[in-house]
Design an enzyme around this catalytic site. Structure first.
Site, PDB file in Angstrom:
ATOM      1  N   ASP A  10       0.866  -1.185   0.000  1.00  0.00           N
ATOM      2  CA  ASP A  10       0.000   0.000   0.000  1.00  0.00           C
ATOM      3  C   ASP A  10       0.904   1.237   0.000  1.00  0.00           C
ATOM      4  O   ASP A  10       1.697   1.429   0.918  1.00  0.00           O
ATOM      5  CB  ASP A  10      -0.895  -0.033   1.245  1.00  0.00           C
ATOM      6  CG  ASP A  10      -1.905   1.103   1.287  1.00  0.00           C
ATOM      7  OD1 ASP A  10      -3.056   0.855   1.655  1.00  0.00           O
ATOM      8  OD2 ASP A  10      -1.525   2.253   0.979  1.00  0.00           O
ATOM      9  N   ASP A 110      -3.540   2.473  -5.333  1.00  0.00           N
ATOM     10  CA  ASP A 110      -2.324   2.426  -4.513  1.00  0.00           C
ATOM     11  C   ASP A 110      -2.163   1.136  -3.712  1.00  0.00           C
ATOM     12  O   ASP A 110      -1.435   1.106  -2.735  1.00  0.00           O
ATOM     13  CB  ASP A 110      -2.248   3.657  -3.597  1.00  0.00           C
ATOM     14  CG  ASP A 110      -3.008   3.465  -2.294  1.00  0.00           C
ATOM     15  OD1 ASP A 110      -4.073   2.812  -2.315  1.00  0.00           O
ATOM     16  OD2 ASP A 110      -2.538   3.950  -1.265  1.00  0.00           O
ATOM     17  N   GLU A 111      -2.820   0.064  -4.139  1.00  0.00           N
ATOM     18  CA  GLU A 111      -2.754  -1.178  -3.381  1.00  0.00           C
ATOM     19  C   GLU A 111      -2.726  -2.402  -4.284  1.00  0.00           C
ATOM     20  O   GLU A 111      -3.481  -2.470  -5.246  1.00  0.00           O
ATOM     21  CB  GLU A 111      -4.010  -1.293  -2.510  1.00  0.00           C
ATOM     22  CG  GLU A 111      -3.757  -1.102  -1.047  1.00  0.00           C
ATOM     23  CD  GLU A 111      -5.054  -1.004  -0.271  1.00  0.00           C
ATOM     24  OE1 GLU A 111      -5.695  -2.040  -0.089  1.00  0.00           O
ATOM     25  OE2 GLU A 111      -5.414   0.118   0.134  1.00  0.00           O
TER      26      GLU A 111
HETATM   27  N1  DCP Z   1      -8.240   9.038  -1.215  1.00  0.00           N
HETATM   28  C1  DCP Z   1      -9.207  10.005  -1.468  1.00  0.00           C
HETATM   29  N2  DCP Z   1     -10.207  10.239  -0.555  1.00  0.00           N
HETATM   30  C2  DCP Z   1     -10.252   9.540   0.599  1.00  0.00           C
HETATM   31  C3  DCP Z   1      -9.289   8.549   0.872  1.00  0.00           C
HETATM   32  C4  DCP Z   1      -8.277   8.327  -0.070  1.00  0.00           C
HETATM   33  O1  DCP Z   1      -9.170  10.638  -2.523  1.00  0.00           O
HETATM   34  N3  DCP Z   1     -11.230   9.789   1.500  1.00  0.00           N
HETATM   35  C5  DCP Z   1      -7.159   8.830  -2.208  1.00  0.00           C
HETATM   36  C6  DCP Z   1      -5.947   9.663  -1.842  1.00  0.00           C
HETATM   37  C7  DCP Z   1      -4.952   8.674  -1.302  1.00  0.00           C
HETATM   38  C8  DCP Z   1      -5.329   7.388  -2.024  1.00  0.00           C
HETATM   39  O2  DCP Z   1      -6.737   7.469  -2.269  1.00  0.00           O
HETATM   40  O3  DCP Z   1      -3.617   9.067  -1.517  1.00  0.00           O
HETATM   41  C9  DCP Z   1      -4.993   6.139  -1.256  1.00  0.00           C
HETATM   42  O4  DCP Z   1      -5.725   6.093  -0.048  1.00  0.00           O
HETATM   43  P1  DCP Z   1      -5.160   5.492   1.296  1.00  0.00           P
HETATM   44  O5  DCP Z   1      -6.307   5.249   2.183  1.00  0.00           O
HETATM   45  O6  DCP Z   1      -4.257   4.343   1.016  1.00  0.00           O
HETATM   46  O7  DCP Z   1      -4.327   6.710   1.937  1.00  0.00           O
HETATM   47  P2  DCP Z   1      -2.927   7.296   1.601  1.00  0.00           P
HETATM   48  O8  DCP Z   1      -2.174   6.504   0.594  1.00  0.00           O
HETATM   49  O9  DCP Z   1      -3.101   8.731   1.256  1.00  0.00           O
HETATM   50  O10 DCP Z   1      -2.209   7.252   3.014  1.00  0.00           O
HETATM   51  P3  DCP Z   1      -1.573   6.020   3.814  1.00  0.00           P
HETATM   52  O11 DCP Z   1      -0.123   6.360   3.946  1.00  0.00           O
HETATM   53  O12 DCP Z   1      -2.288   6.048   5.108  1.00  0.00           O
HETATM   54  O13 DCP Z   1      -1.816   4.780   3.025  1.00  0.00           O
HETATM   55 CA    CA Z   2      -1.936   4.263   0.807  1.00  0.00          CA
HETATM   56 CA    CA Z   3      -4.790   2.261   0.135  1.00  0.00          CA
END
Ligand code: DCP
Ligand code: CA
Ligand code: CA
Length: 366
Positions: A10, A110-111
């Site tokens: 992730d 992203d996963e």
């Molecule tokens: N995303 C979004 N709105 C949300 C949650 C996520 O647009 N409510 C998008 C932005 C993130 C991506 O999806 O970058 C991936 O979500 P993740 O939950 O994996 O969060 P992040 O990658 O940002 O952070 P982490 O380091 O916690 O994985």
């Molecule tokens: Ca992420």
């Molecule tokens: Ca994710």
């Protein structure tokens, strides 16, 4: 039977990390990526933020004005989402992952799950080194950092990954599964949302360990057979779901910038041909058939449009993409007088050759 060894990767603070990648000067500042609704300059929601911003309480989904308030006085940077760019980076990483796994299943931008059992010969020791190697490789080639969870199945790998971020590497061997899951709150299990966790709470089930001790017949009585059995198995860390590229609801696309703005079909198709060849290579390597072909165009005034067509019979050849793309662009240029600046092609509506075993195997492990 040999252990399964499954990884879930992730990407850390993904959209914001992409922004840091193209502008390293952002790194030490709070970075917030948001969707601007356009009503006022401030209206909209936070997509994600880097860990610097998170320290001040910024969270995904939060209204932008609130994030601004929390970061007042800081040198915070607010940016609009650029999905096209994030998709490109994601595609490059996913392509690298494919080289490391027997099977790879992308679950979101992203996963991805990687089945690496053969590569590490069922050894979790080796899996640790292997995961480190993948991380180093992606960091070198793309410059993106991510967290990995390793476990005997997808369920455990996912929860392991969530337990340590950013730049995490968490290994849970089969022997450790029970001890690892037991103290965690039930909502950490896939499928346990607000409603279900409230229900479980009323049954005095708070942790995954509580759930594992609960009578399975009672669970079935409350949640029905399918869900009841699923929760029962999940609480014990049992999960037979194979890692496989599902394809459904996914797409493979490429976008490129024309050497010069143009309204000329032949000129545009030249660019499109390289994009199509690239797409075809990926479609072929994943053994997919597709049912939709779409085009994307960014005009000289920076407005953008897509057009798509669904074909009658799932196809898997390059000619079908080319033919449909040509028809779509021909029609589009007739309708729209503006010159084009960027063009793209996308195929979707995938099916695979093998039947999908997913639903069959999910509930049969005791
Ligand atoms: N995303 C979004 N709105 C949300 C949650 C996520 O647009 N409510 C998008 C932005 C993130 C991506 O999806 O970058 C991936 O979500 P993740 O939950 O994996 O969060 P992040 O990658 O940002 O952070 P982490 O380091 O916690 O994985
Ligand atoms: Ca992420
Ligand atoms: Ca994710």
């Amino acid at each position: 039977m040999r252990n399964r060894v499954v990884m879930l990767a992730d990407f850390d603070y993904f959209f914001a990390q992409c922004e840091e990648l193209r502008n390293p000067a952002l790194k030490d500042k709070p970075v917030v990526v948001g969707v601007y609704s356009g009503r006022t300059e401030e209206s909209g929601a936070v997509s994600t933020s880097n860990y610097v911003a998170r320290k001040f309480g910024v969270k995904s989904g939060m209204p932008l004005f609130l994030a601004k308030r929390k970061l007042e006085g800081m040198e915070a940077v607010f940016l609009p989402v650029d999905h096209e760019y994030y998709d490109q980076i994601s595609d490059r990483i996913m392509q690298i992952f494919r080289g490391y796994a027997s099977n790879m299943e992308q679950v979101s931008v992203d996963e991805a799950y990687l089945d690496v059992m053969d590569q590490v010969e069922g050894s979790f020791e080796k899996a640790k080194e292997y995961a480190q190697k993948i991380k180093t490789d992606v960091r070198k080639q793309v410059g993106i950092c991510f967290s990995i969870g390793v476990g005997p199945n997808k369920l455990v790998a996912k929860i392991a990954c969530d337990s340590q971020k950013p730049d995490g590497l968490t290994i849970i061997t089969p022997d450790e599964v029970e001890r690892f899951l037991s103290p965690l709150p039930v909502y950490r299990l896939l499928g346990v949302g607000k409603k279900i966790s409230t229900k479980m709470d009323s049954l005095n089930i708070k942790t995954i360990g509580d759930l594992a001790k609960f009578d399975v017949q009672k669970l079935i009585g409350v949640f029905g057979k399918t869900l009841g059995l699923y929760f029962y198995n999940a609480s014990k860390g049992n999960d037979n779901e194979p890692v496989q590229e599902t394809g459904e609801a996914q797409s493979i696309g490429r976008i490129g910038t024309l050497k010069q703005d143009s309204h000329n079909l032949d000129f545009i198709l030249q660019k499109i041909d390289t994009l199509t060849a690239d797409i075809f290579k990926e479609v072929q390597s994943k053994n997919l058939s597709f049912k939709q072909v779409a085009i994307y165009a960014v005009m000289t005034d920076l407005s953008s449009k897509t057009r798509s067509v669904t074909i009658e019979q799932a196809a898997k050849d390059q000619e079908t993409i080319k033919k449909n793309v040509k028809v779509l662009f021909e029609k589009f240029l007739n309708e729209s007088p503006l010159g084009l600046r960027r063009v793209g092609v996308k195929v979707s509506g995938f099916t695979r050759e093998e039947p999908n075993q997913k639903q069959l195997t999910l509930f049969f492990q005791g």
